[in-house]
Design an enzyme around this catalytic site. Structure first.
Site, PDB file in Angstrom:
ATOM      1  N   SER A 139       0.861  -1.191   0.000  1.00  0.00           N
ATOM      2  CA  SER A 139       0.000   0.000   0.000  1.00  0.00           C
ATOM      3  C   SER A 139       0.893   1.236   0.000  1.00  0.00           C
ATOM      4  O   SER A 139       2.081   1.148   0.358  1.00  0.00           O
ATOM      5  CB  SER A 139      -0.846  -0.006   1.279  1.00  0.00           C
ATOM      6  N   TYR A 152      -1.866  -0.562  10.655  1.00  0.00           N
ATOM      7  CA  TYR A 152      -2.039  -0.984   9.257  1.00  0.00           C
ATOM      8  C   TYR A 152      -0.742  -0.690   8.494  1.00  0.00           C
ATOM      9  O   TYR A 152      -0.230  -1.546   7.768  1.00  0.00           O
ATOM     10  CB  TYR A 152      -3.222  -0.236   8.637  1.00  0.00           C
TER      11      TYR A 152
END
Ligand code: NDP
Length: 245
Positions: A139, A152
């Site tokens: 990501s 995350y």
């Protein structure tokens, strides 16, 4: 792995929605034989009906080592080989660090980081045999940690670290390691956030731009997997044009 996907065997984790689903479909359209894994087997079965090529449905929980090993074994037994793994399953339970429900941290680390490591570990002997490829879905949060997404981001930074070590270990044996770092993609990922303020923030952020769509990421996966054997696309960062950070 040669530069055509025709007849190649690819395992995609987290294929029951979003990026994984779009990638499995795109691979199937490109002629690959695709094993699709996730917990929601009903959604995988409808994917199998929509795909033009052969799809093997595998009920899979990546947080469970045995489930991961069983899925890889089943894919190899069914198709006779494994040419690529798309390590995509993930959860994003964003929220502030202070007063966080740390059970959500455990879930993110178990799924995104350990889960993808277990899957790479189980697939690696077969990928070494086929001189295959591993696509790691990281990501933009694997490059820059946002204040509301520390854990995350930690899982995605972890994926990058693991991937680089893996790359150094296996590239000379012909196995290519590809890290893909998407920005904002319109999927159900943010709908699982439990913190109401963070949920609202994620929604307004997504509404503020023309987000990427899952097939945009599938295209990047296909691009990397169809390069000539001597070309290793190790990293692809792909953001919406409108995403400023
Ligand atoms: P989705 O929520 O649509 O997809 C997540 C997938 O992961 C689902 O298929 C889900 O299947 C699967 N999954 C979750 N937990 C497990 C588990 N324990 N075992 C097996 N599968 C699991 O979101 P996205 O498509 O957006 O997410 C896919 C990947 O892309 C994730 O790694 C995410 O971090 C990453 N990403 C997404 C971005 C975005 O903006 N959407 C941006 C950057 C990266 P099921 O629930 O059926 O098990």
């Amino acid at each position: 792995m040669s530069n055509t996907l025709d007849g190649k065997v690819v395992l995609v984790t987290g294929a029951s929605s979003g990026i994984g689903q779009a990638t499995a479909l795109a691979l199937s359209k490109a002629g690959a034989r695709v094993a699709v894994g996730a917990r929601r087997a009903d959604r995988l079965k409808s994917l199998a009906q929509d795909a033009p090529g052969e799809i093997l449905v595998l009920e899979l929980d990546v947080t469970d080592r045995e489930s991961v090993q069983d899925a890889v074994t089943a894919a190899v037994e069914h198709f006779g080989a494994l040419d690529a793994l798309v390590n995509n399953a993930g959860v994003m339970l964003s929220g502030p660090i202070l007063n966080a429900d740390t059970a959500e941290w455990t879930r993110m680390i178990d799924t995104n980081l350990l889960g993808s490591m277990y899957t790479a570990h189980a697939a690696l002997p077969h990928l070494l045999e086929s001189r295959g490829a591993v696509v790691q879905i990281s990501s933009t949060a694997g490059r820059t940690a946002p204040a509301g997404g520390g854990v995350y981001a930690a899982t995605k930074f972890g994926i990058t670290a693991f991937s680089e070590a893996l790359r150094q270990k296996v590239t000379a044996q012909g196995v290519r390691v590809i890290v893909i770092e998407p920005g904002m993609v319109a999927t159900e990922l943010a709908t699982h956030i439990t913190d109401p303020a963070m949920q609202a923030l994620a929604k307004s952020y997504a509404d503020s731009m023309r987000t990427l769509q899952s097939p945009d990421i599938a295209d990047a996966v296909l691009y990397a997997l169809t390069q000539p054997e001597h070309v290793a696309v190790n990293e692809i960062l792909i953001r919406p044009t409108d995403q400023t950070r």
